[in-house]
Design a protein around this motif. Structure first.
Motif, PDB file in Angstrom:
ATOM      1  N   TYR A 292       0.838  -1.193   0.000  1.00 47.60           N
ATOM      2  CA  TYR A 292       0.000   0.000   0.000  1.00 47.60           C
ATOM      3  C   TYR A 292       0.879   1.252   0.000  1.00 47.60           C
ATOM      4  O   TYR A 292       0.677   2.160  -0.799  1.00 47.60           O
ATOM      5  CB  TYR A 292      -0.918  -0.018   1.236  1.00 47.60           C
ATOM      6  CG  TYR A 292      -1.780   1.209   1.363  1.00 47.60           C
ATOM      7  CD1 TYR A 292      -3.074   1.216   0.874  1.00 47.60           C
ATOM      8  CD2 TYR A 292      -1.304   2.364   1.991  1.00 47.60           C
ATOM      9  CE1 TYR A 292      -3.875   2.345   0.983  1.00 47.60           C
ATOM     10  CE2 TYR A 292      -2.096   3.485   2.106  1.00 47.60           C
ATOM     11  CZ  TYR A 292      -3.383   3.481   1.602  1.00 47.60           C
ATOM     12  OH  TYR A 292      -4.161   4.601   1.717  1.00 47.60           O
TER      13      TYR A 292
ATOM     14  N   THR B  39      -6.519   3.538  -6.924  1.00 47.35           N
ATOM     15  CA  THR B  39      -7.530   2.471  -6.929  1.00 47.35           C
ATOM     16  C   THR B  39      -6.898   1.164  -6.461  1.00 47.35           C
ATOM     17  O   THR B  39      -7.504   0.420  -5.676  1.00 47.35           O
ATOM     18  CB  THR B  39      -8.157   2.319  -8.325  1.00 47.35           C
ATOM     19  OG1 THR B  39      -8.837   3.542  -8.657  1.00 47.35           O
ATOM     20  CG2 THR B  39      -9.144   1.153  -8.377  1.00 47.35           C
TER      21      THR B  39
ATOM     22  N   ILE C 108      -6.596   1.254  -2.747  1.00 48.27           N
ATOM     23  CA  ILE C 108      -7.895   1.018  -2.112  1.00 48.27           C
ATOM     24  C   ILE C 108      -8.242  -0.464  -2.125  1.00 48.27           C
ATOM     25  O   ILE C 108      -8.809  -0.981  -1.156  1.00 48.27           O
ATOM     26  CB  ILE C 108      -8.976   1.890  -2.787  1.00 48.27           C
ATOM     27  CG1 ILE C 108      -8.709   3.372  -2.458  1.00 48.27           C
ATOM     28  CG2 ILE C 108     -10.383   1.461  -2.370  1.00 48.27           C
ATOM     29  CD1 ILE C 108      -9.445   4.361  -3.330  1.00 48.27           C
ATOM     30  N   LYS C 109      -7.884  -1.154  -3.182  1.00 44.68           N
ATOM     31  CA  LYS C 109      -8.116  -2.604  -3.239  1.00 44.68           C
ATOM     32  C   LYS C 109      -7.326  -3.324  -2.156  1.00 44.68           C
ATOM     33  O   LYS C 109      -7.798  -4.301  -1.587  1.00 44.68           O
ATOM     34  CB  LYS C 109      -7.745  -3.153  -4.617  1.00 44.68           C
ATOM     35  CG  LYS C 109      -8.721  -2.759  -5.702  1.00 44.68           C
ATOM     36  CD  LYS C 109      -8.249  -3.260  -7.053  1.00 44.68           C
ATOM     37  CE  LYS C 109      -9.148  -2.760  -8.168  1.00 44.68           C
ATOM     38  NZ  LYS C 109      -8.616  -3.132  -9.494  1.00 44.68           N
TER      39      LYS C 109
ATOM     40  N   PRO D  22      -9.041  -0.793   1.857  1.00 43.27           N
ATOM     41  CA  PRO D  22     -10.090   0.213   1.666  1.00 43.27           C
ATOM     42  C   PRO D  22     -10.413   1.035   2.912  1.00 43.27           C
ATOM     43  O   PRO D  22     -11.216   1.956   2.841  1.00 43.27           O
ATOM     44  CB  PRO D  22     -11.300  -0.622   1.246  1.00 43.27           C
ATOM     45  CG  PRO D  22     -11.039  -1.978   1.800  1.00 43.27           C
ATOM     46  CD  PRO D  22      -9.537  -2.154   1.797  1.00 43.27           C
ATOM     47  N   LYS D  23      -9.770   0.736   4.023  1.00 43.95           N
ATOM     48  CA  LYS D  23     -10.056   1.458   5.266  1.00 43.95           C
ATOM     49  C   LYS D  23      -9.110   2.623   5.515  1.00 43.95           C
ATOM     50  O   LYS D  23      -9.280   3.357   6.487  1.00 43.95           O
ATOM     51  CB  LYS D  23     -10.025   0.497   6.451  1.00 43.95           C
ATOM     52  CG  LYS D  23     -11.142  -0.524   6.373  1.00 43.95           C
ATOM     53  CD  LYS D  23     -11.151  -1.448   7.547  1.00 43.95           C
ATOM     54  CE  LYS D  23     -12.302  -2.434   7.391  1.00 43.95           C
ATOM     55  NZ  LYS D  23     -12.445  -3.294   8.532  1.00 43.95           N
TER      56      LYS D  23
ATOM     57  N   TYR E  47      -8.169   7.534  -0.986  1.00 43.62           N
ATOM     58  CA  TYR E  47      -9.398   8.187  -1.449  1.00 43.62           C
ATOM     59  C   TYR E  47      -9.169   9.683  -1.620  1.00 43.62           C
ATOM     60  O   TYR E  47      -9.603  10.281  -2.612  1.00 43.62           O
ATOM     61  CB  TYR E  47     -10.541   7.969  -0.461  1.00 43.62           C
ATOM     62  CG  TYR E  47     -11.018   6.547  -0.355  1.00 43.62           C
ATOM     63  CD1 TYR E  47     -11.890   6.007  -1.298  1.00 43.62           C
ATOM     64  CD2 TYR E  47     -10.610   5.740   0.701  1.00 43.62           C
ATOM     65  CE1 TYR E  47     -12.346   4.698  -1.191  1.00 43.62           C
ATOM     66  CE2 TYR E  47     -11.058   4.429   0.819  1.00 43.62           C
ATOM     67  CZ  TYR E  47     -11.930   3.916  -0.132  1.00 43.62           C
ATOM     68  OH  TYR E  47     -12.364   2.625  -0.019  1.00 43.62           O
TER      69      TYR E  47
ATOM     70  N   ASP F 288     -15.309  10.049  -3.577  1.00 43.45           N
ATOM     71  CA  ASP F 288     -14.125   9.777  -2.762  1.00 43.45           C
ATOM     72  C   ASP F 288     -14.056  10.691  -1.544  1.00 43.45           C
ATOM     73  O   ASP F 288     -13.728  10.245  -0.442  1.00 43.45           O
ATOM     74  CB  ASP F 288     -12.849   9.894  -3.592  1.00 43.45           C
ATOM     75  CG  ASP F 288     -12.565   8.649  -4.417  1.00 43.45           C
ATOM     76  OD1 ASP F 288     -13.309   7.653  -4.295  1.00 43.45           O
ATOM     77  OD2 ASP F 288     -11.578   8.663  -5.174  1.00 43.45           O
TER      78      ASP F 288
ATOM     79  N   THR G 228     -16.464   9.473   0.955  1.00 46.13           N
ATOM     80  CA  THR G 228     -15.977   8.238   1.581  1.00 46.13           C
ATOM     81  C   THR G 228     -15.055   8.576   2.740  1.00 46.13           C
ATOM     82  O   THR G 228     -15.179   8.022   3.830  1.00 46.13           O
ATOM     83  CB  THR G 228     -15.265   7.340   0.554  1.00 46.13           C
ATOM     84  OG1 THR G 228     -16.205   6.979  -0.465  1.00 46.13           O
ATOM     85  CG2 THR G 228     -14.704   6.088   1.207  1.00 46.13           C
TER      86      THR G 228
END
Length: 108
Positions: free
Chosen positions: A11, A35, A38-39, A42-43, A48, A67, A70
């Motif tokens: 990440y 993206t 995020i995969k 996602p937390k 985002y 985004d 989010t």
């Protein structure tokens, strides 16, 4: 002949790549890289927020707003200043271009 294994980036490594793509104004590449972040996780809010700025540069107002929202829906980030600014910018530009909001009302 053995195939060359693909490097799996973390990440944080992807986030760094995405930031560099933003610095290089490679907006489409940046959206794809964030993206991927995020995969992986996602937390985490950073991807985002960063993807939202790339969407803004691409004038993809609804995606930027999604985004930003989010981030703002995540615990401890309901007052995230960058997300709030990106949300406002996306809303303002979508409205000024179209004379009225082209965004779905559920995004507000």
């Amino acid at each position: 002949v053995r195939p060359v294994p693909q490097t799996i980036l973390s990440y944080d490594a992807l986030k760094q790549r995405g930031r560099q793509e933003i610095a290089n104004k490679s907006w489409i590449l940046a959206t794809a890289t964030f993206t991927d972040c995020i995969k992986i996780n996602p937390k985490r809010f950073e991807a985002y927020n960063n993807r939202a700025i790339a969407y803004i540069k691409l004038k993809r107002w609804q995606d930027a707003l999604t985004d930003a929202n989010t981030v703002l829906s995540m615990p401890n980030h309901t007052d995230n200043k960058k997300a709030l600014a990106r949300k406002a910018y996306a809303l303002y530009n979508a409205e000024s271009i179209n004379g009225s909001s082209s965004l779905s009302t559920s995004s507000l």
